[in-house]
Scaffold this active site. Structure first.
Site, PDB file in Angstrom:
ATOM      1  N   HIS A  72       0.845  -1.208   0.000  1.00  0.00           N
ATOM      2  CA  HIS A  72       0.000   0.000   0.000  1.00  0.00           C
ATOM      3  C   HIS A  72       0.878   1.254   0.000  1.00  0.00           C
ATOM      4  O   HIS A  72       1.737   1.413   0.855  1.00  0.00           O
ATOM      5  CB  HIS A  72      -0.906   0.030   1.230  1.00  0.00           C
ATOM      6  CG  HIS A  72      -2.084  -0.875   1.103  1.00  0.00           C
ATOM      7  ND1 HIS A  72      -3.196  -0.771   1.916  1.00  0.00           N
ATOM      8  CD2 HIS A  72      -2.342  -1.896   0.260  1.00  0.00           C
ATOM      9  CE1 HIS A  72      -4.084  -1.684   1.570  1.00  0.00           C
ATOM     10  NE2 HIS A  72      -3.586  -2.395   0.573  1.00  0.00           N
ATOM     11  N   TYR A 201      -9.211   5.421   7.591  1.00  0.00           N
ATOM     12  CA  TYR A 201      -9.332   5.794   9.006  1.00  0.00           C
ATOM     13  C   TYR A 201     -10.357   6.923   9.089  1.00  0.00           C
ATOM     14  O   TYR A 201     -10.160   7.981   8.487  1.00  0.00           O
ATOM     15  CB  TYR A 201      -7.994   6.309   9.550  1.00  0.00           C
ATOM     16  CG  TYR A 201      -6.905   5.258   9.699  1.00  0.00           C
ATOM     17  CD1 TYR A 201      -6.705   4.605  10.920  1.00  0.00           C
ATOM     18  CD2 TYR A 201      -6.056   4.939   8.642  1.00  0.00           C
ATOM     19  CE1 TYR A 201      -5.693   3.664  11.079  1.00  0.00           C
ATOM     20  CE2 TYR A 201      -5.037   3.995   8.795  1.00  0.00           C
ATOM     21  CZ  TYR A 201      -4.864   3.363  10.015  1.00  0.00           C
ATOM     22  OH  TYR A 201      -3.858   2.433  10.163  1.00  0.00           O
ATOM     23  N   PRO A 293      -3.708   0.648  18.722  1.00  0.00           N
ATOM     24  CA  PRO A 293      -3.503   0.135  17.362  1.00  0.00           C
ATOM     25  C   PRO A 293      -3.645   1.170  16.246  1.00  0.00           C
ATOM     26  O   PRO A 293      -3.329   0.861  15.089  1.00  0.00           O
ATOM     27  CB  PRO A 293      -4.569  -0.960  17.224  1.00  0.00           C
ATOM     28  CG  PRO A 293      -5.586  -0.651  18.261  1.00  0.00           C
ATOM     29  CD  PRO A 293      -4.880   0.042  19.371  1.00  0.00           C
ATOM     30  N   LYS A 297       1.542   0.128  14.894  1.00  0.00           N
ATOM     31  CA  LYS A 297       2.967   0.062  15.245  1.00  0.00           C
ATOM     32  C   LYS A 297       3.372  -1.129  16.117  1.00  0.00           C
ATOM     33  O   LYS A 297       4.560  -1.446  16.223  1.00  0.00           O
ATOM     34  CB  LYS A 297       3.387   1.350  15.975  1.00  0.00           C
ATOM     35  CG  LYS A 297       3.381   2.580  15.087  1.00  0.00           C
ATOM     36  CD  LYS A 297       4.577   2.592  14.160  1.00  0.00           C
ATOM     37  CE  LYS A 297       4.454   3.569  13.036  1.00  0.00           C
ATOM     38  NZ  LYS A 297       4.354   2.982  11.714  1.00  0.00           N
ATOM     39  N   TYR A 385       4.053   6.846   9.574  1.00  0.00           N
ATOM     40  CA  TYR A 385       3.231   5.674   9.268  1.00  0.00           C
ATOM     41  C   TYR A 385       4.057   4.585   8.587  1.00  0.00           C
ATOM     42  O   TYR A 385       3.935   3.399   8.919  1.00  0.00           O
ATOM     43  CB  TYR A 385       2.030   6.073   8.389  1.00  0.00           C
ATOM     44  CG  TYR A 385       0.946   5.006   8.370  1.00  0.00           C
ATOM     45  CD1 TYR A 385      -0.073   5.008   9.307  1.00  0.00           C
ATOM     46  CD2 TYR A 385       0.970   3.988   7.421  1.00  0.00           C
ATOM     47  CE1 TYR A 385      -1.052   4.026   9.306  1.00  0.00           C
ATOM     48  CE2 TYR A 385      -0.002   2.994   7.410  1.00  0.00           C
ATOM     49  CZ  TYR A 385      -1.009   3.025   8.363  1.00  0.00           C
ATOM     50  OH  TYR A 385      -1.969   2.046   8.371  1.00  0.00           O
TER      51      TYR A 385
END
Ligand code: RFL
Ligand code: PHB
Length: 390
Positions: A72, A201, A293, A297, A385
């Site tokens: 991704h 998200y 979460p 990580k 990220y």
């Protein structure tokens, strides 16, 4: 019984450490409290950073991940009914993450260990750690009605947040830092196609939601729930209705529902134990730290801990140097605190906090507005990220 390294816990950190040590020619025995099926039944992480992918490649278990995993290059942030893409790949000069379930990582490591005939003792009950502050540590456990003992040079505590390793350290030698969030995540796994080809998200007045996946035919979705909620209160239908209400109109339209394969609630917590070394005992992974979460990580930190630890122990035996062992805790903690900061920040930005009121909501929306419209802010988010450099 004797070995060089006793590893407590056959989760991803214990199994990966076992593989790294084997590659360096070091003997290890893994002791696991549960059965293999129980360990594989825990549905957890889904996103791997490049450093984690590299470590799995290094020990030679990456083939299926590269075949079946999904690379991704971005993800969506949704708020106010609209979606905004964070183009990680462009913002970080080509970096990506790999979407590949923790269950599959664990399975690949387990299969490899079994194929090499490396010892893992499952259903080891009442594991106890002894003399790790001296030269000859020992581990004891019960199995099949008998007490067993293993002598070793080092103990690696890879037994998760509720394990025995951290609990074996005298209270005066360890310090804890903790934040418990006033909500949890209810997760549902289903054989339905994901809403989008990347993760979404979502911040919503009713609470956070995440659309994730395990493959193009298997979805993993989460909704923020209250801490005293019970899975039994959530029929599949209630879950899908709640998720749909939180999504932006296009995602809601594309959502395909179906029967759940698994449903569970996880509380959200930030936690760090310092230091991570006590004589000949090392803590690694969730045994030493927990992140909420939201930043994906936890497993990645577990992998980098054991990456450092595997190298440090190999240096001890193969190069007669304790430099890696002596700096293990400090090196890990620097990386851990940066991931703790990111996970705490992303959690604070996206969830409904009962106590912050309307002012807190306005602050979240203003920050999200800035985040998706500033290249500097988007870059900082993308960099974290995909994973900060080692
Ligand atoms: P684990 O996986 O908890 O494994 C520890 C093992 O030790 C065993 N054990 C014992 N064995 C012997 N004796 C004892 N006394 C023992 N006590 C415990 C346990 O049975 C178990 O097999 O820890 P490890 O290996 O450090 O791995 C950590 C990861 O599991 C965890 O950080 C991640 O799952 C966190 N996480 C995520 N991480 C990511 O990097 N990316 C993600 O996308 C992501 N998503 C998540 C997550 C965690 C979640 N939950 C449920 C907490 C999503 C969720 C919902
Ligand atoms: C998951 O797919 O389980 C997942 C993905 C991203 C997260 C957390 C969990 O941030």
């Amino acid at each position: 019984m004797r070995t060089q390294v006793a590893i407590i816990g056959a989760g991803p950190s214990g199994l990966l450490l076992g593989a790294l040590l084997h590659k360096a020619g070091i003997d290890a025995v893994i002791l696991e409290a549960k059965t293999p099926d129980y360990v594989l039944g825990r549905i957890r992480a889904g996103v791997l950073e490049q450093v984690c992918v590299d470590l799995l490649d290094e020990v030679g278990v990456g083939a299926r991940m590269h075949r079946e995993g999904l690379a991704h290059g971005g993800f969506d942030l949704a708020f106010g009914g609209q979606r905004h893409r964070i183009d990680m790949k462009t913002l970080t000069g080509g970096k990506q993450v790999m979407v590949y379930g923790q269950t599959e990582v664990t399975r690949d490591l387990m299969d490899d260990r079994a194929a090499k005939g490396l010892p893992t003792i499952y259903e080891a009950a009442s594991v106890s750690l002894h003399d790790f502050d001296g030269a000859k540590p020992r581990v004891r456990w019960q199995k099949d009605g008998a007490t067993h003992e293993l002598e070793c040079d080092f103990i690696a505590g890879c037994d998760g947040f509720h394990g025995v390793s951290r609990a074996s350290v005298p209270e005066s030698a360890i310090r804890h830092y903790e934040r418990v969030y006033p909500f949890g995540w209810l997760g549902l796994l289903s054989d339905t196609p994901p809403v989008s080809h990347e993760l979404i998200y979502t911040r919503h007045e009713r609470g956070f939601a995440l659309c994730s996946m395990r493959s193009m035919t298997r979805s993993r979705h989460y909704v923020q729930c209250s801490l005293d909620d019970k899975v039994e209160n959530w029929s599949d239908e209630r879950f899908w209705t709640e998720l749909r209400r939180r999504l932006d109109p296009e995602a809601a339209e594309r959502l395909v529902t179906g029967p759940s394969i698994e449903k569970s609630i996880a509380p959200l917590r930030s936690f760090v134990a310092e230091p991570m070394r006590f004589g000949r005992l090392f803590l690694a992974g969730d045994a030493a730290h927990i992140v909420p979460p939201t930043g994906a990580k936890g497993l990645n930190l577990a992998a980098t801990d054991v990456g450092y630890l595997g190298r440090a122990i190999a240096e001890h035996y193969n190069e007669k140097s304790d430099a890696g062992i002596d700096s293990y805790s400090e090196r890990c903690l620097r990386r851990i605190w940066r991931a703790e900061r990111f996970s705490w920040w992303f959690t604070s930005l996206m969830h409904k906090f009962p106590e912050t009121g309307e002012f807190g909501e306005k602050m979240q929306l203003a920050e999200l507005d800035y985040l998706v419209n500033s290249v500097a802010a988007s870059t900082a988010m993308a960099e974290n990220y995909v994973g900060l450099p080692l």
